[in-house]
Enzyme design. Sequence first.
Site, PDB file in Angstrom:
ATOM      1  N   HIS A 194     -19.355  23.392  -6.010  1.00  0.00           N
ATOM      2  CA  HIS A 194     -19.541  22.204  -6.822  1.00  0.00           C
ATOM      3  C   HIS A 194     -20.785  22.385  -7.696  1.00  0.00           C
ATOM      4  CE1 HIS A 194     -21.815  21.113  -3.031  1.00  0.00           C
ATOM      5  NE2 HIS A 194     -22.754  21.042  -3.957  1.00  0.00           N
TER       6      HIS A 194
HETATM    7  P1  TYD Z   1     -21.230  18.783   0.651  1.00  0.00           P
HETATM    8  O1  TYD Z   1     -22.472  18.704  -0.157  1.00  0.00           O
HETATM    9  O2  TYD Z   1     -19.937  18.431  -0.038  1.00  0.00           O
HETATM   10  O3  TYD Z   1     -21.130  20.234   1.286  1.00  0.00           O
HETATM   11  P2  TYD Z   1     -20.205  21.456   0.854  1.00  0.00           P
HETATM   12  O4  TYD Z   1     -20.086  21.417  -0.631  1.00  0.00           O
HETATM   13  O5  TYD Z   1     -20.918  22.662   1.340  1.00  0.00           O
HETATM   14  O6  TYD Z   1     -18.910  21.241   1.547  1.00  0.00           O
HETATM   15  O7  TYD Z   1     -21.395  17.866   1.923  1.00  0.00           O
HETATM   16  C1  TYD Z   1     -20.415  17.832   2.945  1.00  0.00           C
HETATM   17  C2  TYD Z   1     -20.335  16.405   3.476  1.00  0.00           C
HETATM   18  O8  TYD Z   1     -21.599  16.008   4.018  1.00  0.00           O
HETATM   19  C3  TYD Z   1     -19.960  15.394   2.403  1.00  0.00           C
HETATM   20  O9  TYD Z   1     -18.860  14.667   2.862  1.00  0.00           O
HETATM   21  C4  TYD Z   1     -21.121  14.475   2.296  1.00  0.00           C
HETATM   22  C5  TYD Z   1     -21.983  14.767   3.480  1.00  0.00           C
HETATM   23  N1  TYD Z   1     -23.410  14.815   3.108  1.00  0.00           N
HETATM   24  C6  TYD Z   1     -24.219  13.728   3.330  1.00  0.00           C
HETATM   25  O10 TYD Z   1     -23.771  12.682   3.847  1.00  0.00           O
HETATM   26  N2  TYD Z   1     -25.541  13.792   2.988  1.00  0.00           N
HETATM   27  C7  TYD Z   1     -26.071  14.908   2.410  1.00  0.00           C
HETATM   28  O11 TYD Z   1     -27.299  14.945   2.115  1.00  0.00           O
HETATM   29  C8  TYD Z   1     -25.219  16.020   2.147  1.00  0.00           C
HETATM   30  C9  TYD Z   1     -25.749  17.268   1.502  1.00  0.00           C
HETATM   31  C10 TYD Z   1     -23.898  15.935   2.514  1.00  0.00           C
END
Ligand code: TYD
Length: 136
Positions: free
Chosen positions: A52
Amino acid sequence: MSISKCKVIDLPRVADARGNLTFIEGHNHIPFGIKRVYYLYDVPGGSDRGEHAHRNLHQFIVCMSGSFDVHLDDGQKNKRIHLNRSYFGLYVCPMIWRYLDNFSSGAVCMVLASENYDESDYIRDREVFLKEIATL
Ligand code: TYD
């Protein structure tokens, strides 16, 4: 926003026979204030994270243990950075498509972020990212 703004930053190291110490101050060692810290751990071999971009978020990625690769892409250029030490990290500016892979066993990825979590700051569709970056 260009990939050339994303750079590896060396951190201070206080070497000590009792164990080394590194510290990070917002707006001093990294180019933004720190509002949030999160970390990835227990990553199964072969997993990818990320895939992303963020519209406004600045991040600093540190490998606290083990190793992994960070792939960056600004729509024109891309690069891969291997992180494997806790005394340097990678600054990632806004509007960079990124993913992380090649996690070693026991890898811990700590991310310092300039803002609290905000899903509306994410661009999770690469086509949308390419369209938005073309308008900047
Ligand atoms: P995400 O940033 O989408 O991780 P990746 O791209 O590596 O899969 O985060 C995964 C999940 O964690 C997403 O549903 C939201 C949650 N999240 C939070 O609640 N707080 C945060 O600070 C982060 C980074 C993620």
